[in-house]
Design an enzyme around this catalytic site. Structure first.
Site, short mmCIF file in Angstrom:
data_model
loop_
_atom_site.label_atom_id
_atom_site.label_comp_id
_atom_site.label_asym_id
_atom_site.label_seq_id
_atom_site.Cartn_x
_atom_site.Cartn_y
_atom_site.Cartn_z
N ASP A 46 0.84 -1.20 0.00
CA ASP A 46 0.00 0.00 0.00
C ASP A 46 0.87 1.25 0.00
O ASP A 46 1.52 1.57 0.99
CB ASP A 46 -0.90 0.00 1.25
CG ASP A 46 -1.85 1.19 1.26
OD1 ASP A 46 -2.90 1.10 0.59
OD2 ASP A 46 -1.54 2.20 1.90
N TYR A 51 3.47 9.61 -0.67
CA TYR A 51 4.51 8.96 0.13
C TYR A 51 5.90 9.11 -0.51
O TYR A 51 6.91 8.75 0.12
CB TYR A 51 4.23 7.47 0.34
CG TYR A 51 2.95 7.13 1.06
CD1 TYR A 51 2.15 8.10 1.66
CD2 TYR A 51 2.52 5.81 1.15
CE1 TYR A 51 0.97 7.78 2.30
CE2 TYR A 51 1.34 5.47 1.80
CZ TYR A 51 0.57 6.46 2.37
OH TYR A 51 -0.59 6.12 3.00
N HIS A 115 -7.33 9.69 -1.99
CA HIS A 115 -6.68 9.62 -0.66
C HIS A 115 -7.58 10.15 0.45
O HIS A 115 -7.55 9.63 1.58
CB HIS A 115 -5.35 10.38 -0.69
CG HIS A 115 -4.37 9.91 0.31
ND1 HIS A 115 -3.06 9.69 0.04
CD2 HIS A 115 -4.50 9.60 1.62
CE1 HIS A 115 -2.44 9.27 1.11
NE2 HIS A 115 -3.29 9.21 2.10
N1 LIG Z 1 -5.11 6.40 3.62
C1 LIG Z 1 -4.56 7.12 4.58
O1 LIG Z 1 -4.88 8.29 4.77
C2 LIG Z 1 -3.55 6.49 5.46
C3 LIG Z 1 -3.02 5.28 5.12
N2 LIG Z 1 -2.10 4.65 5.93
C4 LIG Z 1 -1.59 3.35 5.48
O2 LIG Z 1 -1.54 2.45 6.57
C5 LIG Z 1 -0.19 2.01 6.78
C6 LIG Z 1 0.10 1.71 8.23
O3 LIG Z 1 -0.19 2.80 9.06
P1 LIG Z 1 0.93 3.64 9.82
O4 LIG Z 1 0.30 4.93 10.18
O5 LIG Z 1 2.14 3.63 9.02
O6 LIG Z 1 1.17 2.90 11.18
P2 LIG Z 1 0.97 1.45 11.86
O7 LIG Z 1 -0.22 1.52 12.73
O8 LIG Z 1 1.09 0.38 10.87
O9 LIG Z 1 2.23 1.43 12.82
C7 LIG Z 1 3.53 1.53 12.34
C8 LIG Z 1 4.47 1.65 13.54
O10 LIG Z 1 4.50 0.41 14.25
C9 LIG Z 1 5.85 -0.06 14.31
N3 LIG Z 1 5.80 -1.52 14.20
C10 LIG Z 1 5.40 -2.26 13.15
N4 LIG Z 1 5.47 -3.57 13.44
C11 LIG Z 1 5.95 -3.68 14.69
C12 LIG Z 1 6.26 -4.76 15.53
N5 LIG Z 1 6.10 -6.02 15.14
N6 LIG Z 1 6.75 -4.50 16.78
C13 LIG Z 1 6.92 -3.22 17.19
N7 LIG Z 1 6.64 -2.14 16.43
C14 LIG Z 1 6.15 -2.37 15.18
C15 LIG Z 1 6.54 0.60 13.15
O11 LIG Z 1 7.91 0.76 13.39
P3 LIG Z 1 9.04 0.13 12.41
O12 LIG Z 1 8.74 0.58 11.03
O13 LIG Z 1 10.29 0.71 12.98
O14 LIG Z 1 8.94 -1.34 12.59
C16 LIG Z 1 5.87 1.97 13.13
O15 LIG Z 1 6.44 2.81 14.10
C17 LIG Z 1 0.64 3.16 6.18
O16 LIG Z 1 1.97 2.79 5.96
C18 LIG Z 1 -0.16 3.48 4.95
O17 LIG Z 1 0.09 2.52 3.96
C19 LIG Z 1 -1.75 5.21 7.13
C20 LIG Z 1 -2.23 6.43 7.52
C21 LIG Z 1 -3.14 7.20 6.69
O1 LIG Z 2 0.02 7.02 5.90
C1 LIG Z 2 -0.19 8.24 5.81
N1 LIG Z 2 0.33 9.20 6.59
C2 LIG Z 2 -0.06 10.42 6.12
C3 LIG Z 2 0.24 11.68 6.58
C4 LIG Z 2 -0.30 12.78 5.89
C5 LIG Z 2 -1.09 12.59 4.77
C6 LIG Z 2 -1.37 11.31 4.32
C7 LIG Z 2 -0.86 10.25 5.02
C8 LIG Z 2 -0.98 8.85 4.81
O2 LIG Z 2 -1.61 8.26 3.94
#
Ligand SMILES: NC(=O)C1=CN([C@@H]2O[C@H](COP(=O)(O)OP(=O)(O)OC[C@H]3O[C@@H](n4cnc5c(N)ncnc54)[C@H](OP(=O)(O)O)[C@@H]3O)[C@@H](O)[C@H]2O)C=CC1
Ligand SMILES: O=C1Nc2ccccc2C1=O
Length: 287
Positions: A46, A51, A115
């Site tokens: 994703d 990004y 988005h």
């Molecule tokens: N459509 C939208 O507006 C949005 C979409 N998204 C999507 O959702 C995805 C995931 O959400 P996101 O906000 O990134 O956060 P998550 O809720 O997936 O959490 C990510 C965090 O958890 C840590 N982590 C992951 N696995 C472990 C583990 N096994 N043990 C300990 N820590 C862990 C990561 O650290 P580390 O990397 O160091 O392991 C990072 O700090 C995004 O990457 C994106 O693709 C997210 C927000 C908005």
């Molecule tokens: O994963 C996300 N983190 C963000 C922060 C700002 C705008 C969009 C996003 C994502 O989609």
């Protein structure tokens, strides 16, 4: 069961239940992390235009496919998104063309999402019309939305010239942000729900109830949260850039949370969100 276990979308396509979220993975490491994720069993990635790592994500997929010729492109599901500053027919066309160029090594995009709904009716309508055309052309296989509330979904489903309904709505969901009305609206309309920030970005890993359930199952908090999303019927998009965490985050398909576990984990009163400014993306947008 592996991370390739799938749901079926309203388009007829299948979507792997677990996808690697690549938000915030640095450009320099994204290709390697995506490649390692596919090695570990992931079949779904994703990304988003905003990004800044679309090309690297697609190249990670291409590298894995090149090294594993018995596997086909069709086994992998690649998502990207059109950002808020590219709403409207023309800008959306431009954004998706750019995303397609960045995905050139994998040939097509499985899913393009709007988005967020942050614009106005005409801009959102133009965006959807452009996405429908890409879907008809075959360069994009499925189209959907993200951060849409019920009112935005109602608006979209009522477009007089609607040809394709959104396949998914990608929204923030975890035990501290349950959004039952929005989730049920999606389910009633055959829109698959994707849970983003499913680990609540790690902010709640020390929640005593989460720790207790994790201990009972001999799993980590991260694994319990991913299993929770799956048990709710959501596509789940955990992000990690640590290669050592890729496999454990997929090792969740044996977890069966009991009614007691669910009750203990879920905090209906919290409405905790990890990032979006609620004055811009109202959390009550399920209304
Ligand atoms: N459509 C939208 O507006 C949005 C979409 N998204 C999507 O959702 C995805 C995931 O959400 P996101 O906000 O990134 O956060 P998550 O809720 O997936 O959490 C990510 C965090 O958890 C840590 N982590 C992951 N696995 C472990 C583990 N096994 N043990 C300990 N820590 C862990 C990561 O650290 P580390 O990397 O160091 O392991 C990072 O700090 C995004 O990457 C994106 O693709 C997210 C927000 C908005
Ligand atoms: O994963 C996300 N983190 C963000 C922060 C700002 C705008 C969009 C996003 C994502 O989609």
């Amino acid at each position: 069961m592996s991370g390739t276990s799938s749901y079926t979308l309203n388009s007829g396509a299948t979507i792997p239940k677990v996808g690697l979220g690549v938000y915030d993975i640095p450009i320099e490491t994204t290709e390697l992390v995506v490649y390692e994720a596919l090695k570990a069993g992931y079949r779904h990635v994703d990304s988003a235009a905003t990004y800044d790592n679309e090309e690297q994500a697609a190249n990670g997929i291409a590298r894995w496919l090149a090294e594993n010729p018995t596997h086909k492109r069709s086994e992998i599901f690649y998502t990207t998104k059109v950002f808020d500053d590219h709403h409207g027919y023309e800008l959306t066309r431009q954004s998706v063309e750019e995303s397609l160029e960045k995905a050139a090594k994998i040939g097509y995009i499985d899913l393009v999402l709007v988005h967020s709904p942050r614009s106005d009716y005409n801009m959102r309508h133009g965006t959807w019309n452009a996405l429908q055309e890409f879907a008809a052309s075959g360069k994009v296989k499925n189209i959907g939305v993200s951060n849409y509330g019920i009112k935005h979904l109602r608006e979209l489903l009522a477009y007089p010239d609607l040809k394709i309904k959104p396949a998914v709505n990608q929204i923030e969901l975890h035990p501290w942000l349950l959004r039952p009305r929005l989730v049920n609206y999606c389910k009633r309309n055959n829109i698959v729900v994707e849970a983003y920030s499913p680990l609540a970005k790690g902010y709640k890993f020390d929640d005593p109830d989460l720790l207790a359930v994790a201990r009972r199952h001999r799993k980590t908090p991260s694994q319990i949260l991913i299993a929770w999303s799956l048990q709710k019927g959501y596509v789940v998009l955990p992000k990690t850039e640590k290669v050592a965490r890729l496999k454990p985050n997929l090792d969740v398909f044996d977890i069966r949370l009991s009614a007691d576990d669910l009750k203990r984990l879920e905090k209906p009163g919290e409405h905790f969100n990890t990032g979006w400014d609620p004055t811009v993306y109202p959390l009550d947008n399920e209304k």
